[in-house]
Motif scaffolding. Structure first.
Motif, PDB file in Angstrom:
ATOM      1  N   HIS A  91       0.831  -1.206   0.000  1.00 54.43           N
ATOM      2  CA  HIS A  91       0.000   0.000   0.000  1.00 54.43           C
ATOM      3  C   HIS A  91       0.865   1.256   0.000  1.00 54.43           C
ATOM      4  O   HIS A  91       0.590   2.216  -0.734  1.00 54.43           O
ATOM      5  N   VAL A  92       1.917   1.244   0.803  1.00 52.96           N
ATOM      6  CA  VAL A  92       2.810   2.396   0.852  1.00 52.96           C
ATOM      7  C   VAL A  92       3.507   2.583  -0.493  1.00 52.96           C
ATOM      8  O   VAL A  92       3.647   3.708  -0.993  1.00 52.96           O
ATOM      9  N   LEU A  93       3.946   1.504  -1.090  1.00 51.59           N
ATOM     10  CA  LEU A  93       4.613   1.597  -2.392  1.00 51.59           C
ATOM     11  C   LEU A  93       3.685   2.163  -3.447  1.00 51.59           C
ATOM     12  O   LEU A  93       4.107   2.945  -4.315  1.00 51.59           O
ATOM     13  N   MET A  94       2.420   1.802  -3.396  1.00 45.43           N
ATOM     14  CA  MET A  94       1.471   2.377  -4.355  1.00 45.43           C
ATOM     15  C   MET A  94       1.287   3.867  -4.102  1.00 45.43           C
ATOM     16  O   MET A  94       1.132   4.651  -5.049  1.00 45.43           O
ATOM     17  N   ALA A  95       1.323   4.273  -2.828  1.00 45.50           N
ATOM     18  CA  ALA A  95       1.258   5.702  -2.521  1.00 45.50           C
ATOM     19  C   ALA A  95       2.477   6.430  -3.065  1.00 45.50           C
ATOM     20  O   ALA A  95       2.403   7.623  -3.401  1.00 45.50           O
ATOM     21  N   LEU A  96       3.596   5.720  -3.164  1.00 47.67           N
ATOM     22  CA  LEU A  96       4.824   6.286  -3.711  1.00 47.67           C
ATOM     23  C   LEU A  96       4.898   6.151  -5.233  1.00 47.67           C
ATOM     24  O   LEU A  96       5.939   6.459  -5.827  1.00 47.67           O
ATOM     25  N   MET A  97       3.828   5.673  -5.845  1.00 50.92           N
ATOM     26  CA  MET A  97       3.757   5.491  -7.300  1.00 50.92           C
ATOM     27  C   MET A  97       4.791   4.469  -7.783  1.00 50.92           C
ATOM     28  O   MET A  97       5.345   4.591  -8.880  1.00 50.92           O
ATOM     29  N   ARG A  98       5.023   3.449  -6.980  1.00 48.26           N
ATOM     30  CA  ARG A  98       5.990   2.410  -7.325  1.00 48.26           C
ATOM     31  C   ARG A  98       5.238   1.096  -7.558  1.00 48.26           C
ATOM     32  O   ARG A  98       5.311   0.156  -6.786  1.00 48.26           O
ATOM     33  N   ARG A  99       4.495   1.073  -8.653  1.00 49.68           N
ATOM     34  CA  ARG A  99       3.610  -0.060  -8.933  1.00 49.68           C
ATOM     35  C   ARG A  99       4.380  -1.358  -9.130  1.00 49.68           C
ATOM     36  O   ARG A  99       3.974  -2.409  -8.626  1.00 49.68           O
ATOM     37  N   GLY A 319      -3.530   2.782 -17.847  1.00 52.02           N
ATOM     38  CA  GLY A 319      -4.855   2.759 -17.262  1.00 52.02           C
ATOM     39  C   GLY A 319      -5.209   4.095 -16.633  1.00 52.02           C
ATOM     40  O   GLY A 319      -4.703   5.147 -17.027  1.00 52.02           O
ATOM     41  N   GLU A 320      -6.086   4.035 -15.641  1.00 59.42           N
ATOM     42  CA  GLU A 320      -6.523   5.256 -14.956  1.00 59.42           C
ATOM     43  C   GLU A 320      -5.605   5.493 -13.762  1.00 59.42           C
ATOM     44  O   GLU A 320      -5.874   5.056 -12.642  1.00 59.42           O
ATOM     45  N   LEU A 321      -4.525   6.182 -14.010  1.00 59.64           N
ATOM     46  CA  LEU A 321      -3.544   6.435 -12.955  1.00 59.64           C
ATOM     47  C   LEU A 321      -4.053   7.513 -11.994  1.00 59.64           C
ATOM     48  O   LEU A 321      -4.451   8.597 -12.446  1.00 59.64           O
ATOM     49  N   PRO A 322      -4.004   7.264 -10.704  1.00 57.08           N
ATOM     50  CA  PRO A 322      -4.359   8.311  -9.739  1.00 57.08           C
ATOM     51  C   PRO A 322      -3.172   9.194  -9.388  1.00 57.08           C
ATOM     52  O   PRO A 322      -3.241   9.993  -8.465  1.00 57.08           O
ATOM     53  N   TYR A 323      -2.082   9.064 -10.142  1.00 54.19           N
ATOM     54  CA  TYR A 323      -0.810   9.640  -9.724  1.00 54.19           C
ATOM     55  C   TYR A 323      -0.779  11.157  -9.769  1.00 54.19           C
ATOM     56  O   TYR A 323      -0.241  11.793  -8.860  1.00 54.19           O
ATOM     57  N   PHE A 324      -1.309  11.773 -10.833  1.00 58.51           N
ATOM     58  CA  PHE A 324      -1.162  13.225 -10.910  1.00 58.51           C
ATOM     59  C   PHE A 324      -1.924  13.900  -9.777  1.00 58.51           C
ATOM     60  O   PHE A 324      -1.375  14.752  -9.064  1.00 58.51           O
ATOM     61  N   ALA A 325      -3.187  13.532  -9.607  1.00 56.45           N
ATOM     62  CA  ALA A 325      -3.977  14.129  -8.529  1.00 56.45           C
ATOM     63  C   ALA A 325      -3.371  13.798  -7.170  1.00 56.45           C
ATOM     64  O   ALA A 325      -3.338  14.647  -6.272  1.00 56.45           O
ATOM     65  N   GLU A 362       8.199   9.537 -13.203  1.00 59.48           N
ATOM     66  CA  GLU A 362       8.879   8.376 -12.615  1.00 59.48           C
ATOM     67  C   GLU A 362       7.875   7.290 -12.279  1.00 59.48           C
ATOM     68  O   GLU A 362       8.104   6.099 -12.543  1.00 59.48           O
ATOM     69  N   GLY A 363       6.749   7.682 -11.692  1.00 61.26           N
ATOM     70  CA  GLY A 363       5.725   6.691 -11.360  1.00 61.26           C
ATOM     71  C   GLY A 363       5.082   6.093 -12.588  1.00 61.26           C
ATOM     72  O   GLY A 363       4.854   4.879 -12.670  1.00 61.26           O
TER      73      GLY A 363
END
Length: 534
Positions: A91-99, A319-325, A362-363
């Motif tokens: 979960h933390v890695l996904m928050a860091l955009m490290r899929r 896909g639908e990346l939540p990264y920018f927001a 990067e993400g």
């Protein structure tokens, strides 16, 4: 310090109480008070895995995911049962955009799971969240074989198979689930969306019988009604379809705690905060090229555009990346702590946009390693077009537009689980649509020539010319493969997973007219808002 050969030793009773109090504070959003508890516990109990896990949650809430990762990795190293903490690391890695790293953690969870079906299920869910439904299915099937019989597992398996286009298998999974949980609205709705219903093969009588028997949970009742509406529409029973739909939408809206006015005010706040002089010129931002943002209202053809572009040899979809927001929100919240900004939008004006663009890329590149150009098909990024321009001046933005009434009807008839809460009420839907149109008009005005408007109607009636226009906008050479988006084998992790596997067609153009009487209040509001052509 805990003995690595023994089970984790719980913190003493007083510490346990403090941990419970701290977690409750986090749930209530009282971050400063939770931080005070962590500050008391960590110096004395810094080797206790429960304390470290709590501190990890706190750091996430404080928008410090790097610190959260360090804490959870320390807890994992100390724990004799690391598999119990690995999901938190993912979960933390996904928050860091490290899929990609999160996927590796999921694989490790599965390796340690043995015959623990719930751990295998968890590994599958991580892969599903990382847009990897094929591997998720593998782990879900192993979980079933290991004896995990939770109906939620069957639903997750069916969902991933839906995204993969495995519709018959998904329907069998849902049928098995409904034996166990006959009133599951989510399962009923997904079952109805797997295929186009016919007079010889449909679930109308089954759905009506379930409703007649009574469904106590309002969310489940709404799901059943949306399902019934979809099946009636497939059977061209228009009046019955709209009756079921409007009933289901009322029930669904009643189950939500949603402040529509606050959301619209936030969108209008973005428009006010980013006039032309703030958007600026070409200088600044992160200069890396390669990102293609597909934006717009949901249900406007964004997935079709994604599939067309994704057929090009130089393009991959993330896909639908939540990264920018997500990265923007993190930067703005940090800025709020260090400034006198009154709100998130005001705080965003002072962030480092180049750093935002760099972190996003990067993400995104880790999400689809080796891709030349990367599609981000998160529709609500329409809110951030100007900010994308400041952060990534060489990104391409494609705005998919569709007839306003068809757009709003398509949104209204879709049962979204945890998004687009405005979709269940025609008044709120109209207000949101008009707010969206005002913001997009603003972006066009303050950064002319930076956004390509692509008409859904033109795309489905003159696909080749619109595809050529799209590719030229993205700086791509012509590739005839893009004319067969239905042949694309990659997963579709959106509500359009069934439709986009059909050849391009115009059957949905003007569909709202079947329901003109019921949609008249919506039409009047859109006309008053100036977005309908008389």
């Amino acid at each position: 310090m805990q003995n690595e050969d023994a089970p984790p030793v719980p913190a003493e009773a007083g510490v346990r109480q403090q941990l419970e109090a701290g977690l409750e504070l986090l749930r209530r959003g009282e971050i400063d008070q939770a931080d005070a508890i962590a500050g008391t516990l960590l110096p004395s109990y810094g080797d206790d895995t429960d304390v470290l896990a709590f501190a990890c949650e706190l750091r996430l809430a404080q928008d410090e995911p790097e610190d959260a990762l360090e804490l959870i990795e320390r807890a994992i190293a100390l724990s004799p049962q690391p598999q119990l903490l690995l999901p938190r690391k993912a979960h933390v890695l996904m928050a860091l955009m490290r899929r990609a790293d999160a996927r590796e953690v999921a694989t490790r969870i599965a390796d340690l799971a043995g015959e623990d079906g719930r751990q295998l299920w968890t590994a599958g869910r991580i892969h599903a969240r990382c847009e990897n439904p094929a591997v998720a299915v593998e782990y879900y099937e192993r979980a079933l074989q290991a004896g995990c019989d939770d109906p939620g597992l069957l639903y997750d398996l069916a969902s991933s198979r839906f995204f993969l286009g495995q519709f018959e298998q998904a329907e069998r999974n849902l049928d098995a689930l409904l034996v166990r949980r006959p009133t599951s609205g989510d399962a009923l709705y997904l079952r109805s969306t797997l295929r186009r219903q016919t007079r010889s093969r449909n679930n109308v009588a089954d759905l009506e019988a379930r409703l007649k028997s009574g469904i106590r949970n309002p969310v489940d009742a709404a799901g059943c009604l949306y399902s019934l509406a979809k099946e009636h529409e497939d059977l061209e029973q228009w009046d019955k379809a709209f009756s079921a739909l409007s009933h289901g939408a009322r029930i669904k809206r009643g189950s939500l705690q949603y402040d529509a006015a606050a959301e619209l005010a936030a969108i209008d706040g973005i428009r006010s905060a980013y006039p032309v002089d703030v958007i600026g010129d070409e200088d600044g931002g992160h200069s890396e090229a390669g990102a293609i943002f597909i934006v717009g209202m949901p249900r406007t053809g964004t997935t079709l555009v994604e599939r067309i572009l994704g057929r090009h040899s130089k393009v991959e979809s993330a896909g639908e990346l939540p990264y920018f927001a997500g990265a923007l929100a993190t930067a703005a919240r940090r800025r709020m702590r260090d400034s006198a900004a009154a709100n998130m939008v005001e705080a965003s004006l002072g962030i480092d946009f180049a750093a935002l663009g760099r972190a996003y890329m990067e993400g995104a590149r880790q999400a689809v390693p080796g891709a030349g150009m990367i599609i981000d098909k998160m529709p609500v990024n329409f809110m951030y077009c100007g900010l994308i321009r400041k952060a990534l001046p060489n990104a391409r933005i494609v705005h998919v537009v569709r007839d306003p009434m068809d757009t709003c009807y398509a949104v209204y008839k879709t049962l979204f689980q945890k998004a687009y809460f405005f979709s269940n009420d025609l008044d709120e839907l109209a207000a949101y649509y008009l707010t969206y149109r005002r913001l997009m008009a603003h972006w066009h005005a303050v950064m002319p020539g930076r956004i390509l408007d692509l008409s859904y109607e033109d795309l489905v009636t003159d696909t080749e010319s619109q595809a050529r226009r799209l590719l030229a906008w993205c700086g791509l050479d012509w590739d005839p493969a893009v004319l067969a988006p239905h042949s694309e084998s990659r997963p579709v992790t959106t509500a359009s997973a069934a439709q986009v596997r059909e050849p391009v067609h115009a059957a949905s153009v003007g569909k709202w007219r079947r329901y003109a009487a019921g949609l008249e209040p919506l039409r009047r509001q859109l006309q008053a808002g100036g977005v309908l052509q008389l």
